[in-house]
Scaffold this active site. Structure first.
Site, PDB file in Angstrom:
ATOM      1  N   SER A   1      -4.647   1.907  10.670  1.00 18.91           N
ATOM      2  CA  SER A   1      -3.297   1.545  11.090  1.00 18.91           C
ATOM      3  C   SER A   1      -3.188   0.043  11.313  1.00 18.91           C
ATOM      4  O   SER A   1      -3.915  -0.538  12.124  1.00 18.91           O
ATOM      5  CB  SER A   1      -2.937   2.290  12.381  1.00 18.91           C
ATOM      6  N   ARG A   2      -2.246  -0.589  10.637  1.00 18.98           N
ATOM      7  CA  ARG A   2      -2.086  -2.038  10.751  1.00 18.98           C
ATOM      8  C   ARG A   2      -1.643  -2.448  12.155  1.00 18.98           C
ATOM      9  O   ARG A   2      -2.110  -3.448  12.700  1.00 18.98           O
ATOM     10  CB  ARG A   2      -1.075  -2.536   9.712  1.00 18.98           C
ATOM     11  N   ASN A   3      -0.717  -1.694  12.738  1.00 14.30           N
ATOM     12  CA  ASN A   3      -0.224  -2.056  14.065  1.00 14.30           C
ATOM     13  C   ASN A   3      -1.298  -1.852  15.131  1.00 14.30           C
ATOM     14  O   ASN A   3      -1.446  -2.673  16.041  1.00 14.30           O
ATOM     15  CB  ASN A   3       1.031  -1.250  14.394  1.00 14.30           C
TER      16      ASN A   3
ATOM     17  N   SER B   1       0.816  -1.215   0.000  1.00 15.58           N
ATOM     18  CA  SER B   1       0.000   0.000   0.000  1.00 15.58           C
ATOM     19  C   SER B   1       0.853   1.269   0.000  1.00 15.58           C
ATOM     20  O   SER B   1       0.596   2.202  -0.778  1.00 15.58           O
ATOM     21  CB  SER B   1      -0.942  -0.004   1.205  1.00 15.58           C
TER      22      SER B   1
ATOM     23  N   LYS C   1       9.940   0.421   8.133  1.00 12.68           N
ATOM     24  CA  LYS C   1       9.871   0.875   9.526  1.00 12.68           C
ATOM     25  C   LYS C   1       9.949  -0.315  10.468  1.00 12.68           C
ATOM     26  O   LYS C   1       8.998  -0.632  11.187  1.00 12.68           O
ATOM     27  CB  LYS C   1       8.584   1.677   9.759  1.00 12.68           C
TER      28      LYS C   1
ATOM     29  N   ASP D   1       3.904  10.851  13.447  1.00 15.64           N
ATOM     30  CA  ASP D   1       3.688   9.471  13.015  1.00 15.64           C
ATOM     31  C   ASP D   1       3.039   8.654  14.129  1.00 15.64           C
ATOM     32  O   ASP D   1       2.188   7.785  13.886  1.00 15.64           O
ATOM     33  CB  ASP D   1       5.030   8.849  12.613  1.00 15.64           C
TER      34      ASP D   1
ATOM     35  N   LYS E   1       7.333   3.852  16.931  1.00 13.15           N
ATOM     36  CA  LYS E   1       5.915   4.203  17.062  1.00 13.15           C
ATOM     37  C   LYS E   1       5.021   3.012  16.759  1.00 13.15           C
ATOM     38  O   LYS E   1       3.885   2.930  17.249  1.00 13.15           O
ATOM     39  CB  LYS E   1       5.567   5.399  16.166  1.00 13.15           C
TER      40      LYS E   1
ATOM     41  N   ALA F   1      -1.485   5.354   4.024  1.00 12.87           N
ATOM     42  CA  ALA F   1      -1.418   5.260   2.563  1.00 12.87           C
ATOM     43  C   ALA F   1      -2.764   5.512   1.895  1.00 12.87           C
ATOM     44  O   ALA F   1      -2.856   6.250   0.905  1.00 12.87           O
ATOM     45  CB  ALA F   1      -0.879   3.892   2.164  1.00 12.87           C
TER      46      ALA F   1
ATOM     47  N   VAL G   1       1.674  -6.878   6.565  1.00 17.57           N
ATOM     48  CA  VAL G   1       2.755  -6.852   7.548  1.00 17.57           C
ATOM     49  C   VAL G   1       2.503  -5.752   8.574  1.00 17.57           C
ATOM     50  O   VAL G   1       2.182  -4.614   8.226  1.00 17.57           O
ATOM     51  CB  VAL G   1       4.112  -6.610   6.849  1.00 17.57           C
TER      52      VAL G   1
END
Length: 319
Positions: free
Chosen positions: A254-256, A14, A108, A244, A191, A140, A279
């Site tokens: 946000s994936r995390n 992405s 990152k 960020d 982060k 993204a 990921v």
């Protein structure tokens, strides 16, 4: 008349695809994908459905599944693969990439085993190139939708950063410069760990006070470790640190953060990653960051809880 600078982006996830789309509006840009079907879809339909849905990419953006072709074309090389794949992607290019081509990292995370940052891995694989990164509060999908955002191009040589700035900038995407590559890179790495903690808090419905505590104390942990490793503390108050952090901890995209929410629901890391389908660097990075913190004599209780939760040693509800 001078030939325009040709940007090559490695990685069609992405963020890699979005950065390629930004560059393609300013200069000839080629996107490399491991998947030939994805490259064909970008060339024919001007879309990357897997990562960006039905969002239209610039007609001028080209794609290829041939990494040697990509390396040969690059005047600027952007590395948009996950941190664990940087070395395996770049090592075959040592004799393919022309000398002194600037390399910009989007990764990152930390390399498993070596604990090296992406820019360090890049320098080891492709010595003799100026290496830096593009980082900031950049979701993204929002940027692909044309929403206003900003980022930082960090290069030790500010003249290189100045030359790279206009390749990615637009009226809706402002690009700043910084020479603190270490601080900017650590901000993007650390982060992600705090964002997993924020996702855990969200999943447990602990409230706004706890959420604010996680963000503010998370920023303190990031700054503490950064200073101990030689970064400028002021960097963590900027776009690559606090900026960020806010975006990654608060955005539902946000994936995390989403991984943290899944862990709070009782899923294992493997189940959470499978559900996410992408990921999330923070879960792999947390144990390595704790090693660095112990060596530096730094207390990082939030990162410690994430490392324990990600390793299956502790449930988020017990944190």
């Amino acid at each position: 008349m001078a030939r325009p600078v040709r940007v090559v982006v490695l990685g069609s996830g992405s963020w890699g695809t979005t950065v390629a789309g930004l560059a393609a509006k300013n200069t000839p840009t080629l996107l490399w994908s491991r998947n030939k079907e994805t490259a064909d879809e970008i060339n024919v339909d001007h879309r990357n459905h897997r990562y960006l849905g039905d969002r239209k990419l610039p007609d001028t953006l080209r794609a290829t599944a041939d990494i040697d072709e990509a390396a040969h074309e690059a005047d600027v090389l952007v590395v948009g693969v996950p941190s664990y794949a940087v070395r395996s992607t770049l090592e075959p290019l040592v004799h393919e990439l022309r000398a002194w081509v600037p390399i910009v990292s989007l990764a990152k995370g930390l390399e498993p085993g070596t604990r090296l940052r992406p820019t360090q891995v890049i320098s080891a694989c492709l010595p003799g190139h100026p290496v830096g990164l593009l980082s900031g509060p950049n979701i993204a999908s929002e940027i692909a939708d044309g929403k206003a955002a900003a980022s930082v191009v960090a290069m030790q040589d500010d003249s290189v950063g100045t030359a790279l700035q206009p390749l990615f900038a637009s009226t809706l995407f402002r690009v700043y410069r910084n020479t603190d590559v270490l601080g900017c890179e650590l901000g993007g790495i650390l982060k992600n760990i705090v964002a997993i903690a924020a996702g855990m808090a969200e999943g447990l419905r602990v409230g706004d006070n706890t959420r604010a505590m996680v963000l503010s104390r998370g920023l303190a942990e990031m700054t503490r470790l950064g200073e101990a490793m030689g970064a400028n503390a002021r960097t963590f108050a900027g776009l690559t640190g606090m900026g960020d952090l806010i975006a990654t901890c608060t955005s539902p995209a946000s994936r995390n953060r989403r991984l943290g929410e899944a862990l709070a629901r009782g899923l294992s890391v493997e189940e959470a990653v499978a559900e996410l389908g992408q990921v999330a660097e923070g879960v792999k990075t947390a144990p390595t960051v704790m090693e660095l913190a112990r060596e530096a004599g730094i207390q990082m209780p939030i990162a410690a809880e994430v490392a324990a939760g990600g390793g299956g040693h502790r449930r988020p509800a017990d944190a």
